[in-house]
Design a protein around this motif. Structure first.
Motif, PDB file in Angstrom:
ATOM      1  N   ARG A   1       0.899  -1.075   0.048  1.00  0.00           N
ATOM      2  CA  ARG A   1      -0.034   0.055  -0.008  1.00  0.00           C
ATOM      3  C   ARG A   1       0.761   1.288   0.304  1.00  0.00           C
ATOM      4  N   ALA A   2       2.122   1.290   0.843  1.00  0.00           N
ATOM      5  CA  ALA A   2       2.788   2.394   0.979  1.00  0.00           C
ATOM      6  C   ALA A   2       3.567   2.423  -0.558  1.00  0.00           C
ATOM      7  N   LEU A   3       3.995   1.737  -1.174  1.00  0.00           N
ATOM      8  CA  LEU A   3       4.809   1.649  -2.348  1.00  0.00           C
ATOM      9  C   LEU A   3       3.678   2.072  -3.558  1.00  0.00           C
ATOM     10  N   ALA A   4       2.552   1.707  -3.284  1.00  0.00           N
ATOM     11  CA  ALA A   4       1.653   2.011  -4.430  1.00  0.00           C
ATOM     12  C   ALA A   4       1.393   3.553  -4.430  1.00  0.00           C
ATOM     13  N   GLN A   5       1.495   4.317  -3.416  1.00  0.00           N
ATOM     14  CA  GLN A   5       1.266   5.865  -3.351  1.00  0.00           C
ATOM     15  C   GLN A   5       2.425   6.294  -4.355  1.00  0.00           C
ATOM     16  N   ASP A   6       3.555   5.687  -4.521  1.00  0.00           N
ATOM     17  CA  ASP A   6       4.507   6.081  -5.601  1.00  0.00           C
ATOM     18  C   ASP A   6       5.261   7.457  -5.332  1.00  0.00           C
ATOM     19  N   THR A   7       5.701   7.333  -3.842  1.00  0.00           N
ATOM     20  CA  THR A   7       6.450   8.644  -3.194  1.00  0.00           C
ATOM     21  C   THR A   7       7.879   8.357  -3.338  1.00  0.00           C
ATOM     22  N   PRO A   8       8.850   9.156  -3.247  1.00  0.00           N
ATOM     23  CA  PRO A   8      10.201   8.706  -3.269  1.00  0.00           C
ATOM     24  C   PRO A   8      10.697   8.408  -1.999  1.00  0.00           C
ATOM     25  N   VAL A   9      10.017   8.724  -0.969  1.00  0.00           N
ATOM     26  CA  VAL A   9      10.354   8.061   0.311  1.00  0.00           C
ATOM     27  C   VAL A   9       9.279   7.386   0.929  1.00  0.00           C
ATOM     28  N   VAL A  10       9.577   6.295   1.693  1.00  0.00           N
ATOM     29  CA  VAL A  10       8.501   5.436   2.039  1.00  0.00           C
ATOM     30  C   VAL A  10       8.772   5.389   3.681  1.00  0.00           C
ATOM     31  N   LEU A  11       7.929   5.686   4.813  1.00  0.00           N
ATOM     32  CA  LEU A  11       8.031   5.833   5.983  1.00  0.00           C
ATOM     33  C   LEU A  11       7.401   4.804   6.893  1.00  0.00           C
ATOM     34  N   LEU A  12       8.017   3.800   7.425  1.00  0.00           N
ATOM     35  CA  LEU A  12       7.341   2.769   8.070  1.00  0.00           C
ATOM     36  C   LEU A  12       7.564   2.772   9.528  1.00  0.00           C
ATOM     37  N   ASP A  13       6.542   2.434  10.354  1.00  0.00           N
ATOM     38  CA  ASP A  13       6.646   2.060  11.772  1.00  0.00           C
ATOM     39  C   ASP A  13       6.701   0.969  12.066  1.00  0.00           C
TER      40      ASP A  13
ATOM     41  N   VAL B   1      12.530   4.489   5.160  1.00  0.00           N
ATOM     42  CA  VAL B   1      12.967   4.858   6.534  1.00  0.00           C
ATOM     43  C   VAL B   1      11.821   4.067   7.626  1.00  0.00           C
ATOM     44  N   PHE B   2      12.420   3.328   8.400  1.00  0.00           N
ATOM     45  CA  PHE B   2      11.674   2.617   9.346  1.00  0.00           C
ATOM     46  C   PHE B   2      12.097   2.798  10.570  1.00  0.00           C
ATOM     47  N   SER B   3      11.434   2.582  11.764  1.00  0.00           N
ATOM     48  CA  SER B   3      11.494   2.533  13.150  1.00  0.00           C
ATOM     49  C   SER B   3      11.624   0.959  13.457  1.00  0.00           C
ATOM     50  N   THR B   4      12.600   0.673  14.363  1.00  0.00           N
ATOM     51  CA  THR B   4      12.488  -0.774  14.615  1.00  0.00           C
ATOM     52  C   THR B   4      13.252  -0.961  16.088  1.00  0.00           C
ATOM     53  N   HIS B   5      12.927  -2.026  16.736  1.00  0.00           N
ATOM     54  CA  HIS B   5      13.747  -2.302  18.212  1.00  0.00           C
ATOM     55  C   HIS B   5      14.731  -3.609  17.530  1.00  0.00           C
ATOM     56  N   GLU B   6      14.550  -3.990  16.437  1.00  0.00           N
ATOM     57  CA  GLU B   6      15.337  -5.307  16.046  1.00  0.00           C
ATOM     58  C   GLU B   6      16.807  -4.705  15.405  1.00  0.00           C
ATOM     59  N   ILE B   7      17.478  -4.434  16.460  1.00  0.00           N
ATOM     60  CA  ILE B   7      18.641  -3.680  16.096  1.00  0.00           C
ATOM     61  C   ILE B   7      19.784  -4.617  15.526  1.00  0.00           C
ATOM     62  N   ASN B   8      19.882  -5.914  15.988  1.00  0.00           N
ATOM     63  CA  ASN B   8      20.734  -6.929  15.334  1.00  0.00           C
ATOM     64  C   ASN B   8      20.283  -7.102  14.017  1.00  0.00           C
TER      65      ASN B   8
END
Length: 155
Positions: free
Chosen positions: A53-65, A95-102
């Motif tokens: 769904r985020a890709l379908a917006q066709d923006t140069p930057v995709v932000l994911l939480d 760009v995404f936020s995550t707690h999965e640092i490894n």
């Protein structure tokens, strides 16, 4: 829903909208589940749909939480590898936020570490060289092992 910002007030999809949707389905490899309802999907499938769904917006930057939330370790790695592949195929910044640092250490080009009163930015290698990972958590329980390039539980 990813094309909603581009439709008219009743949500009519144009040919261009349909092309963006078909392309996103193909990129994510979810063409086989496109007619399923959200409640019929596994957590991993739902996460792929949300990325599509985020890709379908066709923006140069995709932000994911936190795109790997509620996923087992296999599907966390799968989603992060998918995001990495998408940055190459689509030339988009993700760009995404995550707690999965490894996992992020292994798959991300750049990492932004945020701690109260401190923000560190760089490639995983740069952050390791600057000892940034050694300073992110209190050392009573978790330590960064530079040799394995991962966080370990303190013995």
């Amino acid at each position: 829903m990813g094309r909603q910002p581009y439709t008219n007030w009743i949500g009519t999809l144009s040919q261009k909208d349909s092309e963006h949707i078909r392309n996103s389905l193909k990129l994510i490899d979810i063409e086989d589940i496109q007619h399923k309802k959200c409640y019929e999907l596994s957590d991993g499938q739902l996460q792929k749909v949300l990325i599509g769904r985020a890709l379908a917006q066709d923006t140069p930057v995709v932000l994911l939480d936190e795109p790997t939330t509620h996923l087992d370790i296999y599907h966390q790695a799968y989603v992060l590898k998918l995001l990495k592949r998408l940055t190459i195929q689509t030339r988009k910044s993700i760009v995404f936020s995550t707690h999965e640092i490894n996992l992020a250490l292994q798959l991300c080009d750049k990492i932004i570490l945020m701690k109260k009163d401190d923000v560190m930015i760089g490639s995983p290698f740069q952050l390791m060289e600057n000892e940034a990972f050694s300073r992110i958590f209190p050392e009573d329980l978790i330590v960064f092992d530079k040799s394995s390039q991962s966080f370990k539980i303190k013995p």
